[in-house]
Write a protein that holds these residues in place. Structure first.
Motif, mmCIF file in Angstrom:
data_model
loop_
_atom_site.group_PDB
_atom_site.id
_atom_site.type_symbol
_atom_site.label_atom_id
_atom_site.label_comp_id
_atom_site.label_asym_id
_atom_site.label_seq_id
_atom_site.Cartn_x
_atom_site.Cartn_y
_atom_site.Cartn_z
ATOM 1 N N GLN A 1 0.833 -1.205 0.000
ATOM 2 C CA GLN A 1 0.000 0.000 0.000
ATOM 3 C C GLN A 1 0.868 1.256 0.000
ATOM 4 N N ALA A 2 1.929 1.237 0.795
ATOM 5 C CA ALA A 2 2.817 2.396 0.873
ATOM 6 C C ALA A 2 3.570 2.610 -0.433
ATOM 7 N N LEU A 3 3.886 1.522 -1.132
ATOM 8 C CA LEU A 3 4.572 1.639 -2.417
ATOM 9 C C LEU A 3 3.707 2.389 -3.420
ATOM 10 N N LEU A 4 2.433 2.056 -3.455
ATOM 11 C CA LEU A 4 1.518 2.761 -4.361
ATOM 12 C C LEU A 4 1.414 4.236 -3.978
ATOM 13 N N THR A 5 1.379 4.503 -2.676
ATOM 14 C CA THR A 5 1.306 5.895 -2.223
ATOM 15 C C THR A 5 2.582 6.654 -2.564
ATOM 16 N N ALA A 6 3.735 5.994 -2.373
ATOM 17 C CA ALA A 6 5.017 6.634 -2.695
ATOM 18 C C ALA A 6 5.111 6.930 -4.186
ATOM 19 N N ARG A 7 4.618 6.018 -5.004
ATOM 20 C CA ARG A 7 4.599 6.254 -6.450
ATOM 21 C C ARG A 7 3.724 7.465 -6.778
ATOM 22 N N HIS A 8 2.556 7.514 -6.131
ATOM 23 C CA HIS A 8 1.645 8.632 -6.362
ATOM 24 C C HIS A 8 2.299 9.964 -6.006
ATOM 25 N N ALA B 1 -4.235 15.522 -10.524
ATOM 26 C CA ALA B 1 -5.696 15.584 -10.458
ATOM 27 C C ALA B 1 -6.238 14.669 -9.364
ATOM 28 N N LEU B 2 -5.645 13.486 -9.238
ATOM 29 C CA LEU B 2 -6.079 12.543 -8.208
ATOM 30 C C LEU B 2 -5.886 13.127 -6.817
ATOM 31 N N ALA B 3 -4.777 13.838 -6.614
ATOM 32 C CA ALA B 3 -4.478 14.402 -5.297
ATOM 33 C C ALA B 3 -5.532 15.399 -4.850
ATOM 34 N N GLU B 4 -6.216 16.025 -5.798
ATOM 35 C CA GLU B 4 -7.243 17.004 -5.454
ATOM 36 C C GLU B 4 -8.447 16.358 -4.777
ATOM 37 N N HIS B 5 -8.578 15.037 -4.931
ATOM 38 C CA HIS B 5 -9.709 14.324 -4.346
ATOM 39 C C HIS B 5 -9.315 13.517 -3.112
ATOM 40 N N LEU B 6 -8.070 13.660 -2.681
ATOM 41 C CA LEU B 6 -7.585 12.931 -1.516
ATOM 42 C C LEU B 6 -7.298 13.899 -0.376
ATOM 43 N N ASN C 1 4.947 16.497 -11.559
ATOM 44 C CA ASN C 1 3.845 17.205 -12.231
ATOM 45 C C ASN C 1 3.087 16.322 -13.209
ATOM 46 N N ASP C 2 2.959 15.056 -12.867
ATOM 47 C CA ASP C 2 2.147 14.153 -13.664
ATOM 48 C C ASP C 2 0.679 14.586 -13.558
ATOM 49 N N SER C 3 0.038 14.787 -14.694
ATOM 50 C CA SER C 3 -1.314 15.353 -14.697
ATOM 51 C C SER C 3 -2.328 14.452 -14.001
ATOM 52 N N PHE C 4 -2.233 13.136 -14.220
ATOM 53 C CA PHE C 4 -3.185 12.211 -13.602
ATOM 54 C C PHE C 4 -3.062 12.239 -12.084
ATOM 55 N N HIS C 5 -1.840 12.127 -11.577
ATOM 56 C CA HIS C 5 -1.647 12.069 -10.130
ATOM 57 C C HIS C 5 -1.901 13.421 -9.473
#
Length: 255
Positions: free
Chosen positions: A219-226, A239-244, A233-237
């Motif tokens: 789980q932490a690996l996925l979070t660290a990648r995010h 945008a995703l951060a705006e909902h977390l 400045n990856d556009s997908f991540h």
């Protein structure tokens, strides 16, 4: 010009005699400016015994987690190079010295000790289950992160103080996943990482559950990648951060 070194030893219910010997060996071989023991939930009398070894002892009455303890220790240091090693002494002092060398020389911003490197010498192996889970995690981390290493979790790393100033605000993981996050963020900030093969001996009596820890690490690996993708400045991540929910960095938490 020689660069000053500070060493942090995160410890939860340590073997005091073993840790004391390790401290003495570190002081004799490495001559660090500062050794800090970050001691969680100590038994009565332990802080005083460790303080007699001429080290700084920072004590809390609860278990913070490895990452939170190292972060607190690094924040106490005022040296050119910041390093940590597991308090059980599984990384011999000679190997810790090798981990320090790329950062002391200015060749790398972060040096990562490695048990899984082809040139590493492992005196005592983990159980098959731990090796299998560890190898699988290392492979997956290499696919998902910008830094491709043999070993992300070895308990010996060193970082340049300037690099620490850059990454410290982006570290959130209080437990064993902190190592992965440190590497992911350092790589995302385009800092130089060098992997250093070490001698290593597995120590009995680990308080880590391999199955539970593996799930937490995944789980932490996925979070660290995010988080590392956000820094790039990856556009997908982004945008995703705006909902977390925005987490609190370790350096901003009360210790």
């Amino acid at each position: 010009m020689s660069r000053s070194v500070g060493v942090v030893l995160p410890a939860y219910r340590p073997d005091v005699a073993q840790l004391g010997t390790y401290i003495t060996d570190i002081q004799a071989a490495l001559s660090p400016e500062t050794v800090v023991v970050e001691l969680d939930a100590p038994r009565e009398g332990v802080p005083a015994k460790l303080a007699s070894r001429s080290v700084d002892v920072d004590t809390v009455p609860y278990r913070r987690g490895k990452g939170a303890a190292i972060t607190a220790g690094f924040e106490r240091l005022d040296t050119d190079v910041l390093a940590f090693a597991d308090a059980d002494g599984s990384t011999p002092v000679a190997s810790l010295d090798k981990v320090l060398e790329p950062v002391r020389s200015g060749r790398a911003d972060l040096a990562v000790g490695s048990r899984r490197h082809p040139d590493a010498e492992v005196a005592s192996h983990q159980t098959f289950a731990r090796r299998f889970l560890g190898d699988g995690f290392a492979w997956l981390a290499g696919q998902l992160l910008d830094a491709s290493l043999y070993d992300y979790q070895c308990g010996a790393k060193a970082i340049d103080a300037t690099a620490w100033d850059r990454v410290r605000d982006h570290l959130y993981e209080p437990g064993f996943a902190w190592d992965v996050e440190l590497i992911a963020i350092t790589a995302a900030l385009d800092r130089c990482i060098e992997e250093v093969p070490i001698e290593w001996e597995d120590q009995p009596g680990s308080t880590v559950s391999p199955i539970r820890t593996s799930i937490d690490l995944f789980q932490a690996l996925l979070t660290a990648r995010h988080r590392s993708k956000q820094l790039r400045n990856d556009s997908f991540h982004t945008a995703l951060a705006e909902h977390l929910d925005e987490p609190t960095a370790l350096v901003e938490k009360d210790r």
